[in-house]
Design an enzyme around this catalytic site. Sequence first.
Site, PDB file in Angstrom:
ATOM      1  N   ARG A   1       0.854  -1.188   0.000  1.00 56.53           N
ATOM      2  CA  ARG A   1       0.000   0.000   0.000  1.00 56.53           C
ATOM      3  C   ARG A   1       0.891   1.240   0.000  1.00 56.53           C
ATOM      4  O   ARG A   1       1.614   1.487   0.961  1.00 56.53           O
ATOM      5  CB  ARG A   1      -0.894  -0.006   1.242  1.00 56.53           C
ATOM      6  CG  ARG A   1      -1.664   1.277   1.395  1.00 56.53           C
ATOM      7  CD  ARG A   1      -2.411   1.378   2.713  1.00 56.53           C
ATOM      8  NE  ARG A   1      -2.937   2.729   2.787  1.00 56.53           N
ATOM      9  CZ  ARG A   1      -2.956   3.475   3.870  1.00 56.53           C
ATOM     10  NH1 ARG A   1      -2.508   3.016   5.017  1.00 56.53           N
ATOM     11  NH2 ARG A   1      -3.431   4.694   3.832  1.00 56.53           N
TER      12      ARG A   1
ATOM     13  N   HIS B   1      -2.604  10.854   0.898  1.00 56.24           N
ATOM     14  CA  HIS B   1      -2.094  10.662   2.245  1.00 56.24           C
ATOM     15  C   HIS B   1      -1.592  12.031   2.744  1.00 56.24           C
ATOM     16  O   HIS B   1      -0.415  12.200   3.064  1.00 56.24           O
ATOM     17  CB  HIS B   1      -0.999   9.598   2.265  1.00 56.24           C
ATOM     18  CG  HIS B   1      -0.818   8.924   3.592  1.00 56.24           C
ATOM     19  ND1 HIS B   1      -0.959   7.559   3.785  1.00 56.24           N
ATOM     20  CD2 HIS B   1      -0.506   9.414   4.811  1.00 56.24           C
ATOM     21  CE1 HIS B   1      -0.720   7.252   5.064  1.00 56.24           C
ATOM     22  NE2 HIS B   1      -0.442   8.368   5.703  1.00 56.24           N
TER      23      HIS B   1
ATOM     24  N   GLU C   1      -7.072   8.157   6.345  1.00 50.76           N
ATOM     25  CA  GLU C   1      -7.469   8.789   7.603  1.00 50.76           C
ATOM     26  C   GLU C   1      -8.098  10.161   7.398  1.00 50.76           C
ATOM     27  O   GLU C   1      -7.558  11.188   7.834  1.00 50.76           O
ATOM     28  CB  GLU C   1      -6.260   8.868   8.549  1.00 50.76           C
ATOM     29  CG  GLU C   1      -5.664   7.506   8.827  1.00 50.76           C
ATOM     30  CD  GLU C   1      -4.668   7.490   9.991  1.00 50.76           C
ATOM     31  OE1 GLU C   1      -4.294   8.570  10.478  1.00 50.76           O
ATOM     32  OE2 GLU C   1      -4.286   6.384  10.410  1.00 50.76           O
TER      33      GLU C   1
ATOM     34  N   ASN D   1      -7.218   1.483   9.861  1.00 47.33           N
ATOM     35  CA  ASN D   1      -5.926   1.743  10.506  1.00 47.33           C
ATOM     36  C   ASN D   1      -6.173   1.668  12.006  1.00 47.33           C
ATOM     37  O   ASN D   1      -6.990   2.433  12.535  1.00 47.33           O
ATOM     38  CB  ASN D   1      -5.406   3.147  10.166  1.00 47.33           C
ATOM     39  CG  ASN D   1      -5.047   3.307   8.688  1.00 47.33           C
ATOM     40  OD1 ASN D   1      -5.198   2.388   7.895  1.00 47.33           O
ATOM     41  ND2 ASN D   1      -4.566   4.487   8.330  1.00 47.33           N
TER      42      ASN D   1
ATOM     43  N   TYR E   1      -4.262   1.335  15.905  1.00 42.85           N
ATOM     44  CA  TYR E   1      -3.010   1.362  16.666  1.00 42.85           C
ATOM     45  C   TYR E   1      -3.157   1.152  18.167  1.00 42.85           C
ATOM     46  O   TYR E   1      -2.257   0.637  18.811  1.00 42.85           O
ATOM     47  CB  TYR E   1      -2.314   2.719  16.468  1.00 42.85           C
ATOM     48  CG  TYR E   1      -1.691   2.853  15.102  1.00 42.85           C
ATOM     49  CD1 TYR E   1      -0.427   2.335  14.843  1.00 42.85           C
ATOM     50  CD2 TYR E   1      -2.375   3.466  14.064  1.00 42.85           C
ATOM     51  CE1 TYR E   1       0.145   2.435  13.585  1.00 42.85           C
ATOM     52  CE2 TYR E   1      -1.809   3.570  12.798  1.00 42.85           C
ATOM     53  CZ  TYR E   1      -0.549   3.051  12.569  1.00 42.85           C
ATOM     54  OH  TYR E   1       0.010   3.139  11.325  1.00 42.85           O
TER      55      TYR E   1
ATOM     56  N   GLU F   1      -3.381  -0.284   8.161  1.00 37.45           N
ATOM     57  CA  GLU F   1      -2.221   0.095   8.973  1.00 37.45           C
ATOM     58  C   GLU F   1      -2.364  -0.518  10.356  1.00 37.45           C
ATOM     59  O   GLU F   1      -3.451  -0.511  10.929  1.00 37.45           O
ATOM     60  CB  GLU F   1      -2.090   1.618   9.164  1.00 37.45           C
ATOM     61  CG  GLU F   1      -1.617   2.377   7.968  1.00 37.45           C
ATOM     62  CD  GLU F   1      -1.460   3.870   8.228  1.00 37.45           C
ATOM     63  OE1 GLU F   1      -1.241   4.275   9.394  1.00 37.45           O
ATOM     64  OE2 GLU F   1      -1.576   4.627   7.260  1.00 37.45           O
TER      65      GLU F   1
HETATM   66  C1  FCB Z   1      -1.133   7.011  10.914  1.00 38.14           C
HETATM   67  C2  FCB Z   1      -0.723   7.589   9.570  1.00 38.14           C
HETATM   68  C3  FCB Z   1       0.606   7.094   9.084  1.00 38.14           C
HETATM   69  C4  FCB Z   1       1.602   6.961  10.207  1.00 38.14           C
HETATM   70  C5  FCB Z   1       1.044   6.202  11.366  1.00 38.14           C
HETATM   71  C6  FCB Z   1       1.991   5.996  12.510  1.00 38.14           C
HETATM   72  O1  FCB Z   1      -2.026   7.892  11.530  1.00 38.14           O
HETATM   73  O2  FCB Z   1      -1.690   7.273   8.588  1.00 38.14           O
HETATM   74  O3  FCB Z   1       1.028   7.949   8.057  1.00 38.14           O
HETATM   75  O4  FCB Z   1       2.079   8.202  10.551  1.00 38.14           O
HETATM   76  O5  FCB Z   1      -0.116   6.845  11.835  1.00 38.14           O
END
Ligand code: FCB
Length: 454
Positions: A88, A132, A177, A303, A305, A362
């Site tokens: 990607r 992006h 995002e 995405n 985290y 992500e």
């Molecule tokens: C996300 C972004 C990516 C990167 C990660 C850690 O929010 O999409 O570009 O910075 O965080």
Amino acid sequence: MATPETNPDPNAIAAGFPTGFGWGFAASAYQIEGAADEDGRGRSIWDTLCDVPGAIADGQSGRVACDHYHRYLGDLALMAGLGSRTYRFSVAWPRIQPDGSGPANELGLDFYDRLVDAVLATGIRPHLNLFHWDLPQGLQDRGGFANPEIVGRFGDYAALVASRLGDRVIDWMTFNEPAVFAYLGHADGIHAPGLRDWPTAIRVADNELRAHAAAGSVIRSHVPGARIGVAYDMNQVVPATDAERDRAAAAAWSAARDAWFLDPLFGRGYPAAGMAAHAAAGHLEGVELTDPPAGDLDYLGLNYYRRDPVRARSDEPFDFEMEGRAGTEQTEMGWEVAPEGLRDVLLQLHREYAPREIVITENGAAYPDRFAADGRVHDDDRISYLARHLGAAAEAIAAGVPLTGYHAWSFMDNFEWSLGYTKRFGMIHVDYATQARTPKDSAEWYRKVIAAAG
Ligand code: FCB
């Protein structure tokens, strides 16, 4: 349900995934390419923000970054060596239209043409993301995403890219995002274009949703059989404590953030609870909203985290903070590690919106990686993070979520936006002084997972 699988044995992890699963990596143009002035590239809003003193850690920028623009062949060879099946990447709009409108800069398109050919030549499937965050500065000068004309401009840009690459690229993504771009860039001011005005952020969000829908039809008209998605970031939002006002703040944030984007994308228009939360906080002053058209989605990108604990600062609407809580496991970003949150978010998306497919676009972690005496980077903490999140993803699949791919963030260390080069997310270590690439232990571990998954 119990906490997801913690055994990092590649075979154990791989067993939770079907053959043909879309294992791969994610990266983005501004974070890795460098070559900021080459081949006719125009300026983006990130070039502009990087010139503002104090905006970026250590005064850094993406001017050189990982120099991927010149080193992409070596980078792709490394990626192929890990067995990656998908990649990607994003296209930098200012390479295609230096000022954001008008005919294509052929040299810019040529780069992505070469890149796509090289990706395909290594047997990897390209997933192309159109945006992006690196908006041409020329468009920002006309109001950027707050100006409704951006919808047509984005469509024109999508047409230029799709007509050149659509014979080889099937998987398309419009936005990365959209909520982070709208809110962090236009209300919080820590991302480009660095504005702090909620009504502007709301207009930006609205135009992103409209641009997504418009670009979908444009891509389909150029690319029969295209698969269209968006990379939406959703973390696990929880109240920081049981206190009523933390619970109210967390509910308001979910409604005014995730539902604000996902409800319209899935054809439901803006959510009433989100509307109430934004209105109470004064975010809608002078803004007239009608529901955007439903998004055109073959798959939803996710995405993910962390866990976001919402702590109210006062009883005022939208007066809260989100920070990793003392005593919780955190990455170097200060983000709370919550693999079960990935499973729960996947289940929630499946239950509430039922996208045809979900792709994790992500997931990954920053840790203070260091070279050991043996010359290697033993990033066991990253392996543990990845193993537990993959375990959570496998649990979601077992529970019926149509999850078809996983793009690890990130392939190599890169420019982490306002944090500059201080945070390393890669499975490949980058020495920015020499541009040497060194696979960390996590890269070898991920290679084994992909190989074992068959
Ligand atoms: C996300 C972004 C990516 C990167 C990660 C850690 O929010 O999409 O570009 O910075 O965080």
